[in-house]
Each structure stands twice: as structure tokens, then as C-alpha cells.
Design a protein around this motif. Structure first.
Motif, mmCIF file in Angstrom:
data_model
loop_
_atom_site.group_PDB
_atom_site.id
_atom_site.type_symbol
_atom_site.label_atom_id
_atom_site.label_comp_id
_atom_site.label_asym_id
_atom_site.label_seq_id
_atom_site.Cartn_x
_atom_site.Cartn_y
_atom_site.Cartn_z
ATOM 1 N N PRO A 38 -29.755 0.470 42.680
ATOM 2 C CA PRO A 38 -28.832 0.028 41.625
ATOM 3 C C PRO A 38 -28.155 -1.315 41.887
ATOM 4 C CG PRO A 38 -27.816 1.761 42.936
ATOM 5 C CD PRO A 38 -29.247 1.660 43.391
ATOM 6 N N GLY A 41 -29.121 -4.278 39.712
ATOM 7 C CA GLY A 41 -28.730 -4.023 38.331
ATOM 8 C C GLY A 41 -27.255 -4.227 38.085
ATOM 9 N N ILE A 42 -26.441 -4.067 39.122
ATOM 10 C CA ILE A 42 -24.999 -4.303 39.016
ATOM 11 C C ILE A 42 -24.666 -5.758 39.347
ATOM 12 C CG2 ILE A 42 -22.745 -3.695 40.003
ATOM 13 C CD1 ILE A 42 -23.849 -0.872 40.473
ATOM 14 N N ASN A 63 -32.448 -4.663 32.683
ATOM 15 C CA ASN A 63 -31.928 -3.474 33.368
ATOM 16 C C ASN A 63 -32.334 -2.197 32.654
ATOM 17 O OD1 ASN A 63 -30.715 -4.689 35.543
ATOM 18 N ND2 ASN A 63 -28.626 -4.550 34.770
ATOM 19 N N TYR A 67 -34.566 0.450 34.650
ATOM 20 C CA TYR A 67 -33.935 1.682 35.126
ATOM 21 C C TYR A 67 -33.948 2.814 34.108
ATOM 22 C CZ TYR A 67 -31.935 -1.332 38.772
ATOM 23 O OH TYR A 67 -31.766 -2.203 39.818
ATOM 24 N N TYR A 75 -25.335 0.449 34.881
ATOM 25 C CA TYR A 75 -25.349 -0.616 35.880
ATOM 26 C C TYR A 75 -24.891 -1.944 35.268
ATOM 27 C CZ TYR A 75 -28.163 2.684 38.616
ATOM 28 O OH TYR A 75 -28.618 3.782 39.297
#
Length: 208
Positions: A38, A41-42, A63, A67, A75
Motif C-alpha cells: 500500500p 498507493g499512499i 491506484n 489495487y 490509499y
């Protein structure tokens, strides 16, 4: 080889690569991206708040494609909200020292400062709902104003949720987008509506 020749060769290379790119290749790239966990994605949406020239729409859609709808949404949402808070806090720190000087240096933002300080939640929330609104200016202006942190974050969390979920929903299923081209048309129309709404709100709240 001079720089012009080097750029020409690389442009031709990337052009040929993109021309031969298949949906399976894009999906494989998304799978490798999501396999990193993750953090990317963050981090990428967080970085966009600090470097607003990065394409937030592409990051959010990427993203969701990598995901899945809900993880990609969360995220992106977390990263965007953390980035907005970071910019707000940095601006608040500078504002305590140079706030009046900055406001005098950029008089066009005065109307937005006034709206933020009088209305608080509403302009931040509405502008946050649209991906084409000047989020960097909104975050900086809010930090330089007297708006409380909790009011700013509530507006950002709710407004960005609307915007990010819309983009995530549009882009999470690349295969369906290819097999059902009408979805691309719907996405284009929705993005245009969001762009137009963002521009109207910019004019309404003086965020230009």
C-alpha cells in the motif's frame, strides 16, 4: 550524439512502445505496482499535494486499477488527506511569521481568504469535490488564514472522498473500459462536468 538526436530517439522509442502496448501489459504493470504494497498507493497522492504538477487524476485511477476499487480509493484518500494536512501545517507555520506580507504580496487571494475566514467549511469542502480545482492554492490559503485545523481537515476528508471515489469508480476496471467504449464516453462527460463545476466554484470563491 547531441541532445536533440537523443530526445528524438527516445521519443520514437516511447512512441513505438505505447503503440504496441496491450491491455495485458498495462494490467501486468498494475500488478507489479500493487505487489509493492500500500505504501506507493499512499505516497504518490501525498507527494502530489506537495508537487501539484503531478497528475492526480492519473494517480487515483492508477491506484484503483492496481489495487481494486475500494483499496485504491482508501490509499488515494489517505495520501491526499495527509498531503493536504502537511501543506496546511507548513503554510500555517509560515503564516504566523509572514502571513500579512504574503497576503499583501498576492492580493488576488484576498477574496478567498475572506470567504475561508467567514464561511470556513463550505468553500473548502466544495472545492475539494472537484479534481480540477487548485488544491495547492486552497491548502496554502487555508493554512495562511485563521481557519481551525479541525474545520479544514473535516472539509478535506469529506470533499476529497467525493472526488476520489468518483475517479476511482471511473477507472478501476480497465478491461471493461476497453470492452465497453461507452464507459469512456461517460467518463469524459463526468470529467468535463467536474472540470466545469470546479471552474465555476473558483470564480465563486475567488480561488484564482
Amino acid at each position: 550524439m547531441n541532445m536533440a538526436d537523443w530526445l528524438s530517439l527516445n521519443w520514437e522509442h516511447w512512441g513505438a512502445y505505447l503503440k504496441n502496448l496491450k491491455l495485458e501489459d498495462i494490467q501486468a504493470l498494475m500488478d507489479r505496482y500493487s505487489a509493492l504494497g500500500p505504501l506507493p498507493g499512499i505516497f504518490l497522492p501525498f507527494l502530489e499535494a506537495l508537487l501539484p504538477f503531478l497528475p492526480l487524476i492519473v494517480i487515483v485511477i492508477g491506484n484503483s486499477a492496481a489495487y481494486g476499487l475500494w483499496p485504491g480509493f482508501f490509499y488515494s484518500w489517505i495520501g491526499v488527506c495527509l498531503g493536504a494536512m502537511a501543506v496546511f501545517m507548513i503554510s500555517r507555520w509560515f503564516g504566523r511569521r509572514y502571513g500579512e506580507r504574503i497576503r499583501q504580496r498576492f492580493p488576488k487571494t484576498e477574496r478567498f481568504f475572506t470567504w475561508v475566514e467567514q464561511k470556513g467549511f463550505t468553500p473548502i469542502f466544495l472545492l475539494s469535490c472537484f479534481p480540477f480545482s487548485p488544491s495547492a492554492l486552497v491548502n496554502v490559503s487555508a493554512g495562511l488564514s485563521k481557519m481551525p485545523l479541525h474545520t479544514f481537515m473535516t472539509a478535506i476528508i469529506l470533499g476529497k472522498a467525493v472526488m476520489i471515489f468518483t475517479l476511482s469508480f471511473l477507472g478501476y476496471d480497465l478491461k471493461a473500459m476497453v470492452e465497453q467504449p461507452w464507459r469512456i464516453g461517460v467518463a469524459v462527460v463526468l470529467l468535463f462536468v467536474m472540470w466545469f463545476g470546479g471552474k465555476k466554484l473558483e470564480a465563486r470563491y475567488g480561488a484564482d
